[in-house]
Motif scaffolding. Structure first.
Motif, PDB file in Angstrom:
ATOM      1  N   LEU A  27      -6.206   3.158  12.176  1.00 63.05           N
ATOM      2  CA  LEU A  27      -5.336   4.233  11.660  1.00 63.05           C
ATOM      3  C   LEU A  27      -3.984   3.688  11.241  1.00 63.05           C
ATOM      4  CD1 LEU A  27      -4.764   7.271  11.225  1.00 63.05           C
ATOM      5  CD2 LEU A  27      -4.060   7.368  13.631  1.00 63.05           C
ATOM      6  N   GLU A  28      -3.429   2.804  12.049  1.00 64.23           N
ATOM      7  CA  GLU A  28      -2.112   2.221  11.747  1.00 64.23           C
ATOM      8  C   GLU A  28      -2.191   1.348  10.507  1.00 64.23           C
ATOM      9  OE1 GLU A  28      -3.601   2.038  14.726  1.00 64.23           O
ATOM     10  OE2 GLU A  28      -2.382   3.585  15.736  1.00 64.23           O
ATOM     11  N   ASP A  29      -3.301   0.596  10.390  1.00 62.20           N
ATOM     12  CA  ASP A  29      -3.454  -0.256   9.201  1.00 62.20           C
ATOM     13  C   ASP A  29      -3.498   0.600   7.946  1.00 62.20           C
ATOM     14  OD1 ASP A  29      -3.466  -2.547  10.721  1.00 62.20           O
ATOM     15  OD2 ASP A  29      -5.679  -2.556  10.930  1.00 62.20           O
ATOM     16  N   CYS A  30      -4.206   1.726   8.019  1.00 60.62           N
ATOM     17  CA  CYS A  30      -4.289   2.624   6.863  1.00 60.62           C
ATOM     18  C   CYS A  30      -2.899   3.171   6.521  1.00 60.62           C
ATOM     19  CB  CYS A  30      -5.248   3.775   7.154  1.00 60.62           C
ATOM     20  SG  CYS A  30      -6.973   3.262   7.249  1.00 60.62           S
ATOM     21  N   GLU A  31      -2.128   3.521   7.515  1.00 61.27           N
ATOM     22  CA  GLU A  31      -0.776   4.029   7.277  1.00 61.27           C
ATOM     23  C   GLU A  31       0.084   2.953   6.622  1.00 61.27           C
ATOM     24  OE1 GLU A  31      -0.398   7.245  10.971  1.00 61.27           O
ATOM     25  OE2 GLU A  31       0.438   5.204  11.176  1.00 61.27           O
ATOM     26  N   LYS A  32       0.040   1.739   7.156  1.00 55.60           N
ATOM     27  CA  LYS A  32       0.836   0.630   6.600  1.00 55.60           C
ATOM     28  C   LYS A  32       0.410   0.325   5.170  1.00 55.60           C
ATOM     29  CE  LYS A  32       1.748  -1.682  11.012  1.00 55.60           C
ATOM     30  NZ  LYS A  32       1.476  -2.845  11.866  1.00 55.60           N
ATOM     31  N   LEU A  33      -0.889   0.413   4.922  1.00 51.75           N
ATOM     32  CA  LEU A  33      -1.378   0.126   3.571  1.00 51.75           C
ATOM     33  C   LEU A  33      -0.873   1.173   2.582  1.00 51.75           C
ATOM     34  CD1 LEU A  33      -3.148  -1.626   1.736  1.00 51.75           C
ATOM     35  CD2 LEU A  33      -5.119  -0.218   2.392  1.00 51.75           C
TER      36      LEU A  33
END
Length: 194
Positions: A27-33
């Motif tokens: 989820l965090e990776d998707c937000e950062k992306l």
């Protein structure tokens, strides 16, 4: 706060990033992306380039997949045809063996028949020779029979002449008085008449 699935949908709709690509991200990776793509146009272009290339690769994969499917189908058809051909070859070889055996049997039978024909021809020649001999003997017998008929006829004429003469002479003798002589002449006359 948005869920990972919602973030994946945004990445798909806004940037064309497939959910299969973002599935391994947290989820965090998707937000950062999303933050990275919205703040750095060069990153967005890089992603667009990857997406385009991925799309092209997907098309190629589908194309080659179709070709592979067609090739596999063709291979299966060729294998089936090969097995069918192999089966036909085995059947033809067996039929050929049977024909060769039959040919050998017929060849032996033909030789036996030819030998029988030669034997029958020899017997036929022997019978023809016997028939010719019998025909010749039959002709000789017919000639002999004709000659016997002629001889019998001549002999009958002679016997008739003798009987006639004997009857005439006996009649003359019967004119004499001697009864014993007459009786003997009658017996002789009856005997000659049979």
């Amino acid at each position: 706060m948005k869920s990972k699935s919602q973030l994946q949908t945004i990445l798909k709709e806004d940037y064309g990033i497939n959910k299969n690509v973002t599935q391994s991200l947290s989820l965090e990776d998707c937000e950062k992306l999303l933050i990275l793509l919205s703040n750095h146009p060069s990153a967005e272009k890089l992603v667009e380039s990857f997406v385009e290339k991925n799309s092209e690769l997907s098309k190629n994969n589908r194309y080659y997949g179709q070709l592979r499917g067609q090739a596999e189908k063709k291979l299966q058809e060729l294998q089936a045809e090969y097995q069918k051909t192999q089966k036909s070859i085995v059947e033809l070889e067996e039929a050929n063996k049977e024909l060769l055996n039959r040919k050998g049997f017929l060849s032996v039978e033909q030789q036996q028949l030819e030998a029988q024909i030669k034997t029958l021809e020899a017997q036929n020649q022997g019978l023809s020779s016997k028939i010719q001999t019998l025909t010749t003997r039959n002709d000789e017998l017919i000639e002999a029979n004709d000659q016997l008929k002629r001889d019998n006829k001549e002999l009958k004429n002679i016997v008739d002449q003798i009987r006639l003469r004997l009857a005439r002479d006996t009649k003359m003798l019967l004119q004499y008085e001697d009864s014993e002589l007459r009786k003997a002449m009658i017996r002789l006359f009856r005997w000659t008449l049979g």
